[in-house]
Write an enzyme that holds these catalytic residues in place. Sequence first.
Site, PDB file in Angstrom:
ATOM      1  N   GLY A  44       0.725  -1.191  -0.097  1.00 21.10           N
ATOM      2  CA  GLY A  44       0.043  -0.076   0.128  1.00 21.10           C
ATOM      3  C   GLY A  44       0.802   1.295  -0.008  1.00 21.10           C
ATOM      4  O   GLY A  44       0.476   2.246  -0.361  1.00 21.10           O
ATOM      5  N   GLU A  99       4.133   3.980   6.104  1.00 27.96           N
ATOM      6  CA  GLU A  99       2.868   3.164   5.788  1.00 27.96           C
ATOM      7  C   GLU A  99       1.721   4.020   5.236  1.00 27.96           C
ATOM      8  O   GLU A  99       1.483   5.111   5.271  1.00 27.96           O
ATOM      9  CB  GLU A  99       2.406   2.952   7.434  1.00 27.96           C
ATOM     10  CG  GLU A  99       1.185   1.915   7.525  1.00 27.96           C
ATOM     11  CD  GLU A  99       1.272   0.819   6.880  1.00 27.96           C
ATOM     12  OE1 GLU A  99       1.380   0.784   5.612  1.00 27.96           O
ATOM     13  OE2 GLU A  99       1.085  -0.394   7.299  1.00 27.96           O
ATOM     14  N   ASP A 100       0.874   3.250   4.615  1.00 26.74           N
ATOM     15  CA  ASP A 100      -0.420   3.947   3.928  1.00 26.74           C
ATOM     16  C   ASP A 100      -1.416   4.486   4.769  1.00 26.74           C
ATOM     17  O   ASP A 100      -1.738   5.575   4.892  1.00 26.74           O
ATOM     18  CB  ASP A 100      -0.862   3.031   2.645  1.00 26.74           C
ATOM     19  CG  ASP A 100      -1.233   1.576   3.224  1.00 26.74           C
ATOM     20  OD1 ASP A 100      -0.993   1.153   4.475  1.00 26.74           O
ATOM     21  OD2 ASP A 100      -1.606   0.782   2.317  1.00 26.74           O
ATOM     22  N   ASP A 103      -4.981   1.755  10.701  1.00 26.83           N
ATOM     23  CA  ASP A 103      -6.316   1.445  11.198  1.00 26.83           C
ATOM     24  C   ASP A 103      -6.290   1.129  12.577  1.00 26.83           C
ATOM     25  O   ASP A 103      -6.349   1.854  13.555  1.00 26.83           O
ATOM     26  CB  ASP A 103      -6.887   0.310  10.489  1.00 26.83           C
ATOM     27  CG  ASP A 103      -8.256   0.113  10.533  1.00 26.83           C
ATOM     28  OD1 ASP A 103      -8.961   0.783  11.380  1.00 26.83           O
ATOM     29  OD2 ASP A 103      -8.971  -0.730   9.864  1.00 26.83           O
ATOM     30  N   LEU A 108       1.622  -2.527  12.600  1.00 25.87           N
ATOM     31  CA  LEU A 108       2.903  -1.580  13.071  1.00 25.87           C
ATOM     32  C   LEU A 108       3.205  -1.710  14.263  1.00 25.87           C
ATOM     33  O   LEU A 108       4.552  -1.729  14.268  1.00 25.87           O
ATOM     34  CB  LEU A 108       2.672  -0.335  12.402  1.00 25.87           C
ATOM     35  CG  LEU A 108       2.989   0.089  10.916  1.00 25.87           C
ATOM     36  CD1 LEU A 108       3.049   1.685  10.948  1.00 25.87           C
ATOM     37  CD2 LEU A 108       4.189  -0.639  10.419  1.00 25.87           C
ATOM     38  N   LYS A 131      -6.766   6.347  10.839  1.00 25.07           N
ATOM     39  CA  LYS A 131      -8.425   6.195  11.198  1.00 25.07           C
ATOM     40  C   LYS A 131      -8.472   6.881  12.479  1.00 25.07           C
ATOM     41  O   LYS A 131      -7.903   6.268  13.405  1.00 25.07           O
ATOM     42  CB  LYS A 131      -8.789   4.843  10.982  1.00 25.07           C
ATOM     43  CG  LYS A 131      -9.024   4.523   9.330  1.00 25.07           C
ATOM     44  CD  LYS A 131      -9.733   3.353   8.999  1.00 25.07           C
ATOM     45  CE  LYS A 131      -9.764   2.939   7.807  1.00 25.07           C
ATOM     46  NZ  LYS A 131     -10.347   1.561   7.301  1.00 25.07           N
ATOM     47  N   ASP A 159      -5.848  -0.481  -1.601  1.00 22.46           N
ATOM     48  CA  ASP A 159      -6.485  -1.328  -2.406  1.00 22.46           C
ATOM     49  C   ASP A 159      -7.721  -1.812  -1.444  1.00 22.46           C
ATOM     50  O   ASP A 159      -7.815  -1.838  -0.405  1.00 22.46           O
ATOM     51  CB  ASP A 159      -5.703  -2.680  -2.705  1.00 22.46           C
ATOM     52  CG  ASP A 159      -5.734  -3.338  -1.526  1.00 22.46           C
ATOM     53  OD1 ASP A 159      -5.051  -3.056  -0.455  1.00 22.46           O
ATOM     54  OD2 ASP A 159      -5.965  -4.685  -1.503  1.00 22.46           O
ATOM     55  N   ARG A 165      -5.611   0.548  -6.500  1.00 24.18           N
ATOM     56  CA  ARG A 165      -4.449   1.012  -6.222  1.00 24.18           C
ATOM     57  C   ARG A 165      -3.843   1.996  -7.008  1.00 24.18           C
ATOM     58  O   ARG A 165      -3.174   3.059  -6.674  1.00 24.18           O
ATOM     59  CB  ARG A 165      -3.316   0.086  -5.944  1.00 24.18           C
ATOM     60  CG  ARG A 165      -3.455  -1.045  -4.967  1.00 24.18           C
ATOM     61  CD  ARG A 165      -2.121  -1.833  -5.094  1.00 24.18           C
ATOM     62  NE  ARG A 165      -2.346  -3.241  -4.230  1.00 24.18           N
ATOM     63  CZ  ARG A 165      -2.204  -3.136  -3.136  1.00 24.18           C
ATOM     64  NH1 ARG A 165      -2.171  -2.161  -2.063  1.00 24.18           N
ATOM     65  NH2 ARG A 165      -2.413  -4.414  -2.301  1.00 24.18           N
TER      66      ARG A 165
HETATM   67  P1  IMP Z   1      -4.088  -2.322  11.007  1.00 22.14           P
HETATM   68  O1  IMP Z   1      -3.230  -3.111  11.493  1.00 22.14           O
HETATM   69  O2  IMP Z   1      -5.430  -2.334  11.478  1.00 22.14           O
HETATM   70  O3  IMP Z   1      -3.622  -0.794  11.536  1.00 22.14           O
HETATM   71  O4  IMP Z   1      -4.148  -2.097   9.595  1.00 22.14           O
HETATM   72  C1  IMP Z   1      -3.367  -1.536   8.809  1.00 22.14           C
HETATM   73  C2  IMP Z   1      -3.364  -2.247   7.360  1.00 22.14           C
HETATM   74  O5  IMP Z   1      -4.619  -2.700   6.878  1.00 22.14           O
HETATM   75  C3  IMP Z   1      -2.792  -1.031   6.323  1.00 22.14           C
HETATM   76  O6  IMP Z   1      -1.352  -0.716   6.215  1.00 22.14           O
HETATM   77  C4  IMP Z   1      -3.663  -1.488   5.109  1.00 22.14           C
HETATM   78  O7  IMP Z   1      -2.879  -2.349   4.343  1.00 22.14           O
HETATM   79  C5  IMP Z   1      -5.037  -2.130   5.567  1.00 22.14           C
HETATM   80  N1  IMP Z   1      -6.046  -1.034   5.644  1.00 22.14           N
HETATM   81  C6  IMP Z   1      -6.605  -0.806   6.664  1.00 22.14           C
HETATM   82  N2  IMP Z   1      -7.420   0.119   6.590  1.00 22.14           N
HETATM   83  C7  IMP Z   1      -7.518   0.343   5.051  1.00 22.14           C
HETATM   84  C8  IMP Z   1      -8.392   1.114   4.335  1.00 22.14           C
HETATM   85  O8  IMP Z   1      -9.431   1.695   4.522  1.00 22.14           O
HETATM   86  N3  IMP Z   1      -8.253   0.772   2.817  1.00 22.14           N
HETATM   87  C9  IMP Z   1      -7.159   0.017   2.395  1.00 22.14           C
HETATM   88  N4  IMP Z   1      -6.462  -0.717   3.267  1.00 22.14           N
HETATM   89  C10 IMP Z   1      -6.493  -0.625   4.582  1.00 22.14           C
HETATM   90 MG    MG Z   2      -0.400  -1.459   4.650  1.00 24.66          MG
END
Ligand code: IMP
Ligand code: MG
Length: 175
Positions: A44, A99-100, A103, A108, A131, A159, A165
């Site tokens: 991402g 990082e993109d 969430d 991370l 988020k 994505d 993407r």
């Molecule tokens: P986390 O571990 O919940 O913070 O998830 C992080 C990863 O989930 C990000 O690096 C993205 O690859 C993916 N992700 C979370 N939310 C989204 C979204 O709204 N769109 C696309 N990818 C997302």
């Molecule tokens: Mg990611």
Amino acid sequence: MERPELGETLFTAEEIEERVNDIARRINEDYAGKELFMVGVLKGAFTFMADLVRKITVPLEIDFVALSSYGSGTKTSGVVRIHKDLDTDIRGRHVLLVEDIIDTGLTLSYFVQVLRAREPASIEICALLEKDIEKKADLPVKYVGFKIPDVYVVGYGLDAAQAHRELPHIKALKE
Ligand code: IMP
Ligand code: MG
């Protein structure tokens, strides 16, 4: 697979470019006199990383890692796997994770722990999007492009089931 339908545009290419410039300016100030080791989280972050590095004026090296906590859909599994690790030893280096989107922060926060054990000089996080939700993980993100509500977004590297993407802007999925 069917491509998930697109909803409203959250950030245009121009708005993203402005924020990327702001972030790069701060990074250039904060790391003046140092060497950066920028680590992009695949897949991402590839677009963000490519735009960001071209605005960085301090000496830098780049590397990529591939992690996964998400399956093929839009729900986190909570399980983090390292599919591709760093190629280089980061001991004594100034690591900036790119990082993109953050969430829950679970992906991370796990990986930061892994990297800390390798004794870098410093480790910080730069995310284009964060988020605005109650975080499941305590993760200090130093550089954030935009805070967004709890919607699923695509484009500019992000994505939905590997689609979208390539979009130059960031859009929400259709409800
Ligand atoms: P986390 O571990 O919940 O913070 O998830 C992080 C990863 O989930 C990000 O690096 C993205 O690859 C993916 N992700 C979370 N939310 C989204 C979204 O709204 N769109 C696309 N990818 C997302
Ligand atoms: Mg990611």
